[in-house]
Design a protein around this motif. Structure first.
Motif, short mmCIF file in Angstrom:
data_model
loop_
_atom_site.label_atom_id
_atom_site.label_comp_id
_atom_site.label_asym_id
_atom_site.label_seq_id
_atom_site.Cartn_x
_atom_site.Cartn_y
_atom_site.Cartn_z
N SER A 55 1.11 -1.18 -0.01
CA SER A 55 -0.01 0.10 0.03
C SER A 55 0.87 1.10 0.09
N VAL A 57 5.11 -3.71 3.64
CA VAL A 57 3.89 -3.34 4.17
C VAL A 57 4.31 -2.61 5.65
N THR A 105 -0.63 -1.49 10.51
CA THR A 105 -1.33 -0.50 9.88
C THR A 105 -1.28 1.06 10.71
N TYR A 132 -9.22 -2.23 1.40
CA TYR A 132 -7.83 -2.62 1.94
C TYR A 132 -7.89 -4.04 2.49
N VAL A 133 -8.82 -4.31 2.97
CA VAL A 133 -9.21 -5.68 3.75
C VAL A 133 -9.47 -6.82 2.70
N VAL A 184 -4.70 -6.51 1.60
CA VAL A 184 -4.11 -7.49 2.46
C VAL A 184 -3.94 -9.09 2.24
N SER A 230 -0.20 -12.91 1.33
CA SER A 230 -0.15 -14.38 1.52
C SER A 230 0.39 -14.99 0.16
N ASN A 289 8.09 -11.05 2.46
CA ASN A 289 7.44 -9.91 2.84
C ASN A 289 8.33 -8.98 3.89
N GLN A 306 8.16 -6.03 6.62
CA GLN A 306 7.01 -5.58 7.21
C GLN A 306 7.92 -4.49 8.25
#
Length: 291
Positions: free
Chosen positions: A13, A155, A158, A191-192, A196, A200, A205, A207
């Protein structure tokens, strides 16, 4: 996935640090003499800035939720998948640019938030490099991730993402805090459902997690710095990853799970160089065997 025309995807994002990651990749491409065709995810938005603003105002005046850049309605996802498919098969395809700044727009005689005309990708590139919101998205109509040879997710947690958005939109874009909160709420469903789930499907990833209190992002006075953060790096398949080497090379790093290494935020670029360079070598080697 293509042996001859590899596709590298960075998905995440906005405000997540994907731009930093893009610069790291550009550095690797330059150093390793890889000629990449670069695709910006924003160029696959469906609407100009003016058009999407008008659509949101219309929807909200009728008591409906306006569309967001996170969802399929506001993006050309089928065209994006078509580009990945075409490039994987032939090394060709079409791209355009989204004009973020007034300077860029003025240079081209267009308005900020407009698109340039579509153009053919340059011939004989070594790989396609995509950086944007939807590089690993799966909907009932598209599956972009099945075409990628290397999928990287970027990412922040949040609350950190919200702090970064609030600061950018209030300080540099002149929005009120209430307007930014409304945007966050309007985007939440997409977003959800669309952002997100991509993490997976990614191979690796990154973060970013702040080591300071971000419990109320709406009153945070400043954005936590890289030195006030740790980066969690998760490998979907840890086989073949030389974790002892990474732990030796990255000071103060540690393993939190069998497939996860945690590094200081200031060491993100180094960690990416160490992890990603060999993977790009592998893709280029495989490509050379096919050319």
């Amino acid at each position: 996935m293509s042996m001859k025309h590899p596709i590298i995807v960075v998905t995440g994002s906005s405000g997540a640090g994907t731009t930093t990651v893009k610069h790291t990749f550009e550095g690797i491409f330059w150093r390793e003499k890889v000629n990449a065709a670069i695709i910006e995810g924003d160029s696959f938005h469906r609407y100009t800035r003016e058009e999407i603003r008008r659509l949101i105002i219309e929807a909200e005046s009728q008591g409906q939720r306006g569309i967001s850049h996170f969802g399929p309605e506001a993006n050309l996802l089928e065209e994006l998948e078509q580009l990945f498919r075409t490039y994987g098969e032939s090394g060709g395809g079409q791209r355009r640019y989204y004009l973020h700044s007034a300077e860029e727009a003025a240079r081209r005689g267009l308005r900020q938030g407009d698109f340039t005309p579509w153009e053919q990708l340059p011939p004989d590139t070594d790989c396609l490099f995509y950086e944007g919101l939807h590089g690993a998205v799966i909907t009932d109509k598209v599956n972009t991730c099945r075409h990628a040879d290397l999928l990287i997710g970027v990412v922040p947690i949040t609350n950190l993402e919200w702090i970064q958005k609030i600061h950018r939109d209030t300080k540099t874009r002149g929005y009120s805090l209430e307007a930014v909160q409304e945007t966050i709420l309007r985007r939440m469903h997409d977003y959800v459902h669309y952002i997100v789930p991509q993490f997976s499907h990614t191979h690796i990833n990154f973060q970013r997690v702040p080591m300071v209190d971000t419990s109320n992002p709406f009153i945070a006075r400043d954005i936590p710095t890289a030195d006030e953060s740790m980066v969690i790096i998760r490998f979907r398949d840890p086989r073949g990853v030389d974790f002892p080497y990474l732990l030796r090379m990255i000071h103060d790093s540690f393993m939190s799970r069998a497939n996860t290494i945690v590094v200081p935020g200031g060491k993100l670029d180094l960690a990416m160089q160490l992890i990603l360079t060999p993977l790009i070598w592998k893709l280029m080697e495989r490509r050379r065997q096919w050319v």
